[in-house]
Enzyme design. Structure first.
Site, PDB file in Angstrom:
ATOM      1  N   LYS A  54      20.226 -14.622  -9.613  1.00 49.59           N
ATOM      2  CA  LYS A  54      20.034 -16.070  -9.765  1.00 49.59           C
ATOM      3  C   LYS A  54      20.057 -16.747  -8.396  1.00 49.59           C
ATOM      4  CE  LYS A  54      21.799 -15.915 -14.446  1.00 49.59           C
ATOM      5  NZ  LYS A  54      22.958 -15.984 -15.335  1.00 49.59           N
ATOM      6  N   GLN A  98      29.183 -17.887 -15.239  1.00 50.84           N
ATOM      7  CA  GLN A  98      28.684 -16.614 -15.778  1.00 50.84           C
ATOM      8  C   GLN A  98      29.615 -16.088 -16.869  1.00 50.84           C
ATOM      9  OE1 GLN A  98      25.713 -15.110 -14.791  1.00 50.84           O
ATOM     10  NE2 GLN A  98      26.077 -13.670 -16.453  1.00 50.84           N
ATOM     11  N   ASP A 121      22.664 -24.280 -18.448  1.00 56.19           N
ATOM     12  CA  ASP A 121      22.580 -23.229 -19.471  1.00 56.19           C
ATOM     13  C   ASP A 121      22.365 -23.838 -20.855  1.00 56.19           C
ATOM     14  OD1 ASP A 121      22.609 -20.704 -18.439  1.00 56.19           O
ATOM     15  OD2 ASP A 121      24.795 -20.526 -18.372  1.00 56.19           O
TER      16      ASP A 121
END
Ligand code: NAP
Length: 290
Positions: A54, A98, A121
């Site tokens: 990422k 994460q 997200d």
């Protein structure tokens, strides 16, 4: 019939190219780069690879990345403090924590602490609610990637019978909202679904998001259906999806491979979400569109 391959790698490369152009415009107009903060707790090797990918993808398109690597034993309060600090940092447009998180951390509480305007997200209840109501917000990356693949592959969604196998917060549920908002007729299946094969065989659009190697059989695919395989399973034969690819490709009109289908789309959509969040925050603070 042999299915057309939906090349997620190529589509993702085009999305990343378009994001890079728009990031350059954003920098010219706002005087700063969009910023994505990544937070990794612990040293899980797979998570380290995902976060590394990422960060690299951000650099390639001109998004500034800020990384917080925290020890495996980090207490909940300390993680919440990091999230609060990032919420208050004007140069941070997106926050990505994460998952999975270590056992001492309450994942739901951490996600709830993220400012919905920075929730790239799309996992906060605010963004999930906006999506459920068909209103603009930050949409989870993987289901957004699935919609982009359907669009690029010219799959007719309006009026189509769509079946999703899997009801996770990350994939199945948001995808069911996206497909419903796009006027498909959606069925969501899960581990208690009866006659799964029969339900799948009704689908014009069949999406597998289960995490079980090749469990969706070829003869469950309606001839001419579009098949999207979200699954990523590490097996002795290498990386395989949730769909038994070869027999499914014999019946489908279009199909995504694993690897090289949905996988590359997830990061591309994360970059797009970060730019979207940066523009929205800039509009809010400056009172004009960027
Ligand atoms: P998850 O949270 O484990 O959810 C799996 C879903 O599958 C659950 O809803 C579960 O039902 C359902 N399921 C399990 N066994 C089933 C069965 N025998 N029949 C029907 N349904 C069954 O997984 P996820 O996070 O959604 O991920 C799914 C897959 O996608 C995984 O392989 C993951 O690695 C992959 N993935 C890929 C990307 C990408 O970038 N391509 C991103 C995210 C995930 P219950 O709810 O009843 O338990």
């Amino acid at each position: 019939m042999t299915a057309r391959l939906i090349d997620g790698k190529a589509v993702a490369a085009r999305v990343r190219g378009a994001v890079a152009d728009d990031v350059a415009l954003f920098r010219d107009e706002s005087g700063r780069a969009p910023g994505l903060a990544t937070v990794l707790v612990g040293d899980d090797p797979a998570s380290q690879v995902y976060v590394g990918n990422k960060i690299r993808a951000c650099e390639e398109v001109g998004i500034r990345s800020i990384h917080h690597g925290l020890g495996d034993g980090t207490p909940q309060d300390e993680l919440l403090e990091v999230v609060a600090e990032l919420n208050g940092d004007d140069l941070v447009d997106g926050i990505l924590v994460q998952v999975p998180l270590p056992d001492q951390i309450d994942q739901d509480e951490v996600i709830a602490a993220i400012d919905p305007a920075k929730d790239v997200d799309g996992l906060t209840a605010t963004n999930a609610g906006l999506l459920a109501q068909g209103r603009p917000g930050l949409v989870p990356c993987t289901p957004q990637g699935v919609m982009e693949l359907l669009r690029v592959a010219d799959v007719e969604v309006e009026g189509a019978e769509a079946v999703i196998v899997g009801r996770s917060i990350l994939v199945g549920r948001p995808l069911s909202a996206l497909l419903t908002n796009a006027s498909a007729t959606v069925t969501v299946c899960h581990s208690r679904t009866r006659e799964l094969g029969e339900v799948c065989s009704r689908a014009d659009i069949l999406v597998a998001a289960v995490g079980s190697p090749r469990m969706v059989r070829g003869n469950w695919v309606k001839p001419g259906a579009a098949v999207i395989d979200v699954g990523i399973n590490r097996t002795e034969d290498g990386l395989v999806g949730d769909v038994d690819y070869a027999p499914a490709a014999e019946r489908a009109s279009a199909i995504t491979p694993v690897p090289g289908g949905v996988g590359p789309m997830t990061i591309a959509m994360l970059l797009r979400n970060t730019l979207f969040a940066a523009r929205a925050r800039n509009r809010d603070s400056a009172g004009h569109a960027v």
